[in-house]
Scaffold this active site. Structure first.
Site, PDB file in Angstrom:
ATOM      1  N   ARG A  97     -34.888  19.784  61.390  1.00 45.86           N
ATOM      2  CA  ARG A  97     -35.955  18.512  61.826  1.00 45.86           C
ATOM      3  C   ARG A  97     -36.979  18.777  62.802  1.00 45.86           C
ATOM      4  O   ARG A  97     -38.054  18.147  62.504  1.00 45.86           O
ATOM      5  CB  ARG A  97     -34.817  17.395  62.377  1.00 45.86           C
ATOM      6  N   SER A  98     -36.642  19.355  63.964  1.00 42.92           N
ATOM      7  CA  SER A  98     -37.671  20.210  64.713  1.00 42.92           C
ATOM      8  C   SER A  98     -38.771  20.683  64.093  1.00 42.92           C
ATOM      9  O   SER A  98     -40.006  20.305  64.293  1.00 42.92           O
ATOM     10  CB  SER A  98     -37.225  21.051  65.814  1.00 42.92           C
ATOM     11  N   GLU A 140     -45.833  23.818  80.054  1.00 45.45           N
ATOM     12  CA  GLU A 140     -46.231  25.148  80.561  1.00 45.45           C
ATOM     13  C   GLU A 140     -45.211  25.690  81.509  1.00 45.45           C
ATOM     14  O   GLU A 140     -44.198  24.595  81.754  1.00 45.45           O
ATOM     15  CB  GLU A 140     -47.544  25.229  81.446  1.00 45.45           C
ATOM     16  N   CYS A 252     -49.554  12.023  70.374  1.00 46.43           N
ATOM     17  CA  CYS A 252     -48.728  12.591  69.423  1.00 46.43           C
ATOM     18  C   CYS A 252     -47.385  12.493  69.825  1.00 46.43           C
ATOM     19  O   CYS A 252     -46.497  12.367  68.752  1.00 46.43           O
ATOM     20  CB  CYS A 252     -49.098  14.251  69.529  1.00 46.43           C
ATOM     21  N   ALA A 256     -44.082  11.662  67.520  1.00 47.10           N
ATOM     22  CA  ALA A 256     -42.656  12.769  67.296  1.00 47.10           C
ATOM     23  C   ALA A 256     -41.253  11.857  67.856  1.00 47.10           C
ATOM     24  O   ALA A 256     -40.382  12.257  67.518  1.00 47.10           O
ATOM     25  CB  ALA A 256     -42.968  14.003  68.062  1.00 47.10           C
ATOM     26  N   ARG A 282      -4.937  15.692  60.941  1.00 45.13           N
ATOM     27  CA  ARG A 282      -4.345  16.273  61.997  1.00 45.13           C
ATOM     28  C   ARG A 282      -3.427  15.801  62.600  1.00 45.13           C
ATOM     29  O   ARG A 282      -3.561  14.528  63.295  1.00 45.13           O
ATOM     30  CB  ARG A 282      -5.758  16.751  63.186  1.00 45.13           C
ATOM     31  N   GLU A 377     -39.628  16.375  74.275  1.00 45.08           N
ATOM     32  CA  GLU A 377     -40.237  15.171  73.963  1.00 45.08           C
ATOM     33  C   GLU A 377     -39.913  14.167  75.074  1.00 45.08           C
ATOM     34  O   GLU A 377     -39.819  12.973  74.528  1.00 45.08           O
ATOM     35  CB  GLU A 377     -39.710  14.842  72.453  1.00 45.08           C
TER      36      GLU A 377
END
Ligand code: TGC
Ligand code: FAD
Length: 397
Positions: A97-98, A140, A252, A256, A282, A377
């Site tokens: 997805r990234s 950064e 942007c 996202a 289980r 993000e």
């Protein structure tokens, strides 16, 4: 012990009948693709730190690159269809997805919104077809949550710009054909004050390097790198003319973050569904663990939070389609859904017992991936403070 059929999450969320035929069709075709072409390889790709490059043409063919953009060969999907499609990708793996989020929301979106006509025509159709891959350089080493503190600078020299600085944690950077890099410039129009501008840096630019970040224990099926800019020259024609200030990159991120909010529930669903199946078979203390109240309490909490997240996402997506969603609503959805997806994955890991640490089951892979999704993000704390600032009027950053 005979067991009744488990109720699917879709029945509880009951948004199926609110979807259009086209939305259902898009979701179902991405679902088929992920389950047939990706899931059988998911554990190995994670283990071997490999992004499945061979799947890019099929991802492009389904219209998932720049999916919500109009024109230039993009699919022009509505926000609901886009959210559902990304959710199916993340049911496979957050790294898958990234890849689509970065290409569409972080690279194609700024070119589409802030670029010149020449830039759009030259780049967007090829990016939609997956022939050109982009990356987004904002963070950064010393400026993550606070991108306004960036130290990458661009200086004009004739009809070129000279970029110096470095970007860290950049998804797709090592194989990207181009990078949208955000850098500080002295802006004449602002009386010489510093402003942030966006630059399209192409792979063959001198002084542009993208070393891979190795040793990640999360998002291993996604390729992450640095961007190192050493007197890197970019022509005037590659400046995004309409992006001025921090609002450029932050807008942007709205795109996202919206996609991620809905998509993270895909990882949660994969964990939940495989855990219900496991708990029904289980046997511990003579009975399936699904019949134990403490296990049921956890499964109910997992299901409830996934369903609540779906309803929230659906509502905000319809608002987005009317251009009415606010950045604060996007923060609420990202913080809530990713936070709960991570909790769901951790609970699933626990219910699987020792098997929960094996890659054979999806829980540990999703759990580790979601640690990155929680941080990128905008971290959980950043979104809390965005909402806190809006709700109180006090800046607590
Ligand atoms: P602040 O004073 O609030 O705002 C500066 C200017 O930006 C505008 N703005 C926005 N515009 C559009 N959308 C938004 N969400 C916006 N938020 C703010 C604002 O109006 C202002 O404009 P102007 O014209 O007045 O100058 O800025 P601040 O320095 O106080 O910072 C705000 C803060 C902390 C919320 C922001 O810096 C932030 O969001 N930090 C988190 C950084 C982040 O999320 N980085 C993500 C990097 S990309 C990534 O992680 C990709 S992961 C891969 C994948 O997606 O799969
Ligand atoms: P920091 O900002 O150093 O934060 C450290 C801690 O302090 C966090 O818990 C944070 O919430 C907390 N904190 C920070 N400020 C405050 C405050 N005011 N009050 C209270 N707590 C606070 N970036 C890109 O630009 N492009 C990409 O493609 C990209 N891909 C990524 C892929 C991965 C796998 C990862 C892990 C990251 C990626 N990022 C990318 C970077 C990501 O956006 C940053 O890691 C994120 O924004 C956080 O920045 P940081 O890591 O520097 O943490």
């Amino acid at each position: 012990m005979s067991l009744a059929e488990p109720m699917p999450l879709e029945a509880l969320a009951a948004i199926e009948h609110l979807l259009t035929d086209e939305e259902r069709m898009i979701r179902d075709s991405v679902r088929r693709f992920v389950r047939e072409k990706f899931l059988p390889r998911a554990a190995r790709l994670f283990e071997e730190e490999e992004f499945p490059m061979d799947l890019i043409p099929q991802i492009a063919e389904m219209g998932l690159l720049g999916a919500s953009l109009e024109g230039y060969g993009c699919a022009g999907m509505g926000a609901v269809a886009y959210g559902l499609a990304l959710q199916e990708l993340e049911y496979g793996d957050s790294g898958l997805r990234s890849f689509a989020s970065v290409q569409g929301s972080l690279c194609m979106y700024p070119i589409h919104r802030f670029g010149s006509e020449e830039q759009k025509e030259r780049l967007l159709p090829k990016m939609a077809r997956g022939e050109l891959i982009g990356c987004f350089g904002l963070t950064e080493p010393d400026a993550g949550s606070d991108p306004g503190a960036m130290k990458t600078y661009a200086q004009r020299d004739g009809n070129e710009w000279v970029l110096n600085g470095s970007k860290m944690w950049i998804t797709n950077a090592p194989f990207a054909h181009l990078a949208v890099v955000w850098a500080k410039v002295k802006d004449k129009e602002l009386g010489g004050a510093e402003s942030i501008r966006g630059f399209i840096v192409e792979r063959d630019a001198k002084g542009f390097e993208t070393p891979t970040v190795h040793g990640k224990m999360s998002l291993r099926a996604s390729t992450t790198g640095e961007i190192v800019l050493t007197d890197c020259r970019v022509p005037d024609a590659n400046v995004l003319p309409k992006a001025k200030g921090l609002g450029g990159p932050l807008s942007c991120l709205n795109q996202a973050r919206f996609g991620i909010a809905w998509a993270a529930l895909g990882a949660a669903k994969a964990c939940y569904e495989s855990t219900v199946q496991y708990a029904r078979t289980r046997i511990v203390f003579g009975k399936p663990i699904a019949s134990k109240q403490l296990i049921q309490a956890q499964l109910v909490e997992m299901a409830s939070e996934i369903v609540k997240g779906e309803i929230l996402s659906y509502h905000f997506a319809r608002l987005k389609e009317q251009d009415k969603i606010t950045p604060q609503q996007v923060s609420l959805a990202k913080k809530n859904n990713v936070g709960w997806a991570l909790q769901v994955a951790r609970m699933a890991r626990g219910i699987l017992g020792g098997n929960g640490i094996l890659l054979e089951y999806p829980a540990i892979r999703h759990m580790l991936n979601l640690e990155s999704v929680y941080t990128y993000e905008g971290t959980n704390e950043v979104h809390t403070l965005i909402l806190g600032r809006a709700l109180t009027g006090c800046d607590a950053f």
